[in-house]
Design a protein around this motif. Structure first.
Motif, short mmCIF file in Angstrom:
data_model
loop_
_atom_site.label_atom_id
_atom_site.label_comp_id
_atom_site.label_asym_id
_atom_site.label_seq_id
_atom_site.Cartn_x
_atom_site.Cartn_y
_atom_site.Cartn_z
N ASP A 290 69.76 100.33 11.20
CA ASP A 290 70.98 100.85 10.57
C ASP A 290 70.60 102.03 9.68
OD1 ASP A 290 73.46 101.27 9.53
OD2 ASP A 290 73.49 99.48 8.27
N VAL B 161 71.20 106.07 8.22
CA VAL B 161 72.23 107.07 7.90
C VAL B 161 71.55 108.33 7.38
CG1 VAL B 161 74.03 105.38 7.39
CG2 VAL B 161 72.52 106.17 5.56
N HIS C 284 67.43 104.25 5.53
CA HIS C 284 68.16 103.02 5.87
C HIS C 284 69.39 102.94 4.99
CE1 HIS C 284 68.92 98.66 6.31
NE2 HIS C 284 68.41 98.85 7.51
N SER C 285 70.46 102.36 5.53
CA SER C 285 71.72 102.33 4.79
C SER C 285 71.59 101.61 3.45
CB SER C 285 72.82 101.67 5.64
OG SER C 285 72.44 100.35 5.98
N ALA D 133 70.22 104.14 0.90
CA ALA D 133 70.88 105.44 0.81
C ALA D 133 71.31 105.76 -0.62
CB ALA D 133 72.10 105.47 1.74
N VAL E 139 77.09 110.34 2.34
CA VAL E 139 76.81 109.78 3.65
C VAL E 139 78.07 110.00 4.48
CG1 VAL E 139 76.35 107.69 4.98
CG2 VAL E 139 75.17 108.07 2.81
#
Length: 617
Positions: free
Chosen positions: A497, A499, A518-519, A522, A550
Motif C-alpha cells: 500500500d 502512495v 508506505h501509506s 506518509a 497525497v
C-alpha cells in the motif's frame, strides 16, 4: 619476450579470499605477494592490489583483482597460484559470484577479534553453492582482543569441520601465511577442463585503460586462447582481434596464449566495457564453442537517484564525466531528466547505496564537479485499474500525484509492487530484542533465528528494499553499539500500500522533493519535510504555505511568516484613521504579492533537504 610455454593444469591452484569488510583480506593478499616474491620489499605498499584512491582511503575493495603467484610446495614441486581478490560488499555480489565461478577453492577469512559477520556468511553460501573447497582461516591473531579458540569453534559450527582444522594467521606480521599457502596447494583441487575442446573463457572482471582500451580478466575453462586470433563474446556475438594475451604477476606479463585452467587477461582494442560484460563467455572465432558458460546475467540497477550539477553551466561537463565513468563501470545506468527545481541532470541507476556513493564521489573528485543528489528510491511496478503497467524509477512517474488529482484527471491505481530482500543480521544475542523491534518497524517479516554460539545470533527477515536504503543501517548500528552487521539479497517483489507524497510551495508541487512511501508513513514524512523546509527557506514579503499532499488530500502544513515593514513608524501622532489607511494599503499589497509572487528556493535549501548521510556498510 612472450612465454610460449603452457602451464600444466596439475600444478595450477585457482582460489579467492572471501571475508567481511575490514577483516584483513587485502592485507593477507599483500603478505602472499611478499612471501611468493612477486613484489620486492622496496616496492611493497599497503593494499597493493587496490588501485583506486577511494579503495585505499575507505579500506574496501571495489574492483576484483587477479594475480599469479609462484610457490614451491612441501613436495618440492613448483605450483602456480592464481589469487582473485574479490569485493566484499553486498552491492557487488554478482561480481563476487563470477569470481567464485573462476576458482576451485576459497579462503574463508574471519577476524579473530570480531568473529563471523553477515557478509562473510553471504559469500560463504555463494562459495558453497559454487562447490568450492573452503579453507577456514582466523586472521589478526596478534591482536590483544583476539579470541581464536572461541571464534574457531564458531567457524567449525557453521562449516561443519573440526576446530583444529581452522588455520590461524596474522596478515599483518606474516605469521602462519606460509602454512596457509601450503594448505592451498594440498587442499584446493587443480582445475578440470578439456584442453582439446573449443576455447571457453569466463570474464570475471574488466577495466578500461585510457591507452589500450578495455582489459578483460578471464579464467580459461576449456581449450586455448592465443594472441593474434579473433575472439567472440558469446552474449553479444561480437568478434574482435585479440591484440594481447597475458598473465598478471602482479603487473601485466604478455604470453603467447592462455590454456585451460589459467587465469589472465585479454586486450582486444574494444573501447566500451559493456562489450566485455562480467560473466560473459569468450571463445575463439576459428573454432567457436556451441554453449556458453552458465551464470551470465545483465547487471540490474536496484537503486535510482537523480544527480544534478549545483551550477547549471556544469551540465555539459557532467554529461562528459558520466560518459567517461561508464567506460570503467558497466553497471552504471543513466538517462537525462529535467527538474523544475534543480534544472538539467541525470536519473542514474546503481547496484546499491555504496555503488551510488562511490560513483558520486568519483564524479566530484576526478572531474571537479559539485553535485546534488535526490533521495534514493527503488524500482516500483504499478498496475492501473485499466490494466496498464508502469515501471516507476522516479517519483514524478508515479500515477495519481497532486497535479493529476487537482486537474481531475487522476489515474486510479489497482496494485503497486515493490522489491523485497532477504536480510541477514548478525549480532551479539543481547541485542536480539532491539533488532527485531527495528526490523518489524520497517515492515519486516521474521524468517528465522539461529544461534551460531552461546552469545552470537543470526536473525533473518524479509523486508522491502525501500525500507533498507534510507537510514536502516545507521539505526541498526546505533541500537547495537556498532556490533551488528547486515547483508541482504533480492528475493522478488510483493504488493504494498504505497502512495506518493507531494511537497507543495504556494500550491505548486516541487518535483525534486516528492517521495513514494508506505501509506502508514506518509504523514510522518510530510510533517518532517514541511518542518525542515520551514527552517531552510528564507522568509518572503508574503506568507508562504508549505504543504504535503497525497493525491488531492493535504496531510501536513507549515507557514513561513511574511516579512513585515513597520509602516506606522513615521506616524508620530495624528488620527487613527491615517494609521488604519496605511495598514489597509499594506494588507492589499501583501495580498497582491501572494497572488503574483513566486518563491525562489535557494540551492542550499535543496542540498540540506535532500542531503543523505554516509551509509557505508
Amino acid at each position: 619476450m612472450p612465454e610460449p610455454v603452457r602451464t600444466d593444469p596439475a600444478v595450477i591452484r585457482n582460489f579467492c579470499i572471501i571475508a567481511h569488510i575490514d577483516h584483513g583480506k587485502s592485507t593477507l593478499a599483500d603478505r602472499m605477494l611478499q612471501f611468493t616474491g612477486v613484489v620486492a620489499g622496496r616496492q611493497m605498499r599497503a593494499q597493493y592490489l587496490d588501485r583506486m584512491d577511494i579503495e585505499r582511503e575507505r579500506g574496501i575493495t571495489i574492483k576484483s583483482q587477479a594475480v599469479r603467484l609462484p610457490w614451491t610446495g612441501l613436495d618440492g614441486v613448483g605450483y602456480v597460484l592464481n589469487l582473485i581478490d574479490t569485493p566484499g560488499h553486498v552491492d557487488f555480489s554478482y561480481e563476487v559470484s563470477r569470481s567464485l565461478a573462476a576458482c576451485e577453492g576459497a579462503v574463508l577469512l574471519v577476524d579473530s577479534a570480531q568473529g563471523i559477520e553477515a557478509q562473510t556468511l553471504a559469500n560463504l553460501y555463494l562459495a558453497l553453492e559454487a562447490d568450492l573447497q573452503i579453507i577456514p582461516v582466523l586472521n589478526k591473531i596478534d591482536l590483544p582482543a583476539a579470541q581464536p579458540g572461541k571464534y574457531g569453534e564458531e567457524i567449525a559450527h557453521v562449516i561443519g569441520c573440526d576446530p583444529a582444522d581452522v588455520l590461524r594467521v596474522s596478515a599483518k606480521t606474516g605469521e602462519g601465511v606460509p602454512e596457509l599457502l601450503n594448505a592451498i596447494v594440498t587442499q584446493v583441487p587443480p582445475p578440470q577442463g578439456d584442453p582439446a575442446a573449443p576455447a571457453r573463457a569466463l570474464i570475471f572482471d574488466s577495466v578500461y585503460d585510457t591507452y589500450r582500451g578495455v582489459v578483460t580478466y578471464v579464467r580459461v575453462v576449456d581449450g586455448h586462447l592465443s594472441r593474434r586470433e579473433k575472439s567472440i563474446m558469446m552474449s553479444t556475438g561480437s568478434a574482435h582481434d585479440t591484440l594481447e594475451v597475458g598473465v598478471i604477476s602482479p603487473d601485466p606479463l604478455p604470453t603467447e596464449g592462455l590454456s585451460a585452467g589459467e587465469v589472465g587477461y585479454l586486450i582486444t582494442g574494444v573501447k566500451d566495457v559493456r562489450q566485455a560484460r562480467v560473466g560473459d563467455t569468450v571463445t575463439s572465432a576459428a573454432s567457436p564453442a556451441t554453449e556458453a558458460l552458465a551464470g551470465y546475467a545483465h547487471p540490474r540497477p536496484m537503486v535510482f537517484s537523480g544527480l544534478y550539477p549545483v551550477d547549471g553551466d556544469d551540465y555539459p561537463d557532467f554529461r562528459d564525466a558520466l560518459d567517461k565513468l561508464r567506460l570503467n563501470d558497466a553497471a552504471l545506468v543513466y538517462e537525462p531528466e529535467t527538474s523544475l527545481a534543480l534544472g538539467f541532470g541525470f536519473r542514474c541507476g546503481f547496484l546499491g547505496l555504496l555503488h551510488m556513493e562511490i560513483v558520486r564521489e568519483r564524479l566530484e573528485r576526478e572531474f571537479g564537479l559539485s553535485l546534488i543528489s535526490t533521495a534514493p528510491n527503488v524500482v516500483y511496478r504499478v498496475v492501473t485499474e485499466s490494466g496498464h503497467e508502469v515501471t516507476v524509477t522516479n517519483p514524478s512517474e508515479f500515477p495519481g500525484g497532486f497535479a493529476e488529482a487537482s486537474g481531475q484527471a487522476g489515474v486510479k491505481i489497482a496494485q503497486v509492487f515493490e522489491p523485497v530482500v532477504r536480510a541477514t543480521v548478525l549480532a551479539p544475542s543481547e541485542y536480539i530484542g532491539t533488532i527485531m523491534e527495528l526490523c518489524q518497524g520497517r515492515r519486516g517479516a521474521l524468517l528465522g533465528v539461529e544461534y551460531l554460539s552461546t552469545d552470537r545470533v543470526e536473525v533473518r527477515y524479509t523486508m522491502p528494499l525501500a525500507e533498507i536504503i534510507f537510514d536502516f543501517f545507521d539505526q541498526l548500528k546505533s541500537r547495537t553499539r556498532g556490533y551488528a552487521s547486515l547483508d541482504y539479497e533480492p528475493v522478488g517483489e510483493q504488493e504494498a500500500d504505497l502512495v506518493k507524497v507531494d511537497i507543495l510551495l504556494q500550491g505548486e508541487s516541487v518535483d525534486a522533493l516528492s517521495q513514494i512511501v508506505h501509506s502508514d508513513a506518509a504523514r510522518e514524512y510530510g510533517v518532517s519535510m514541511t518542518a525542515k523546509l520551514r527552517e531552510l527557506i528564507p522568509r518572503q514579503q508574503f506568507e508562504v504555505p508549505i504543504q504535503a499532499a497525497v493525491g488531492s488530500r493535504i496531510i501536513a502544513r507549515e507557514n513561513i511568516r511574511a516579512l513585515r515593514k513597520d509602516v506606522l513608524a513615521k506616524c508620530y501622532g495624528g488620527d487613527i484613521t491615517r494609521k488604519r489607511k496605511l495598514l489597509e494599503r499594506q494588507k492589499e499589497g501583501k495580498r497582491r504579492m501572494k497572488v503574483i509572487g513566486r518563491v525562489e528556493v535557494p540551492q542550499e535549501a535543496f542540498i540540506a533537504a535532500l542531503s543523505t548521510s554516509d551509509k557505508r556498510r
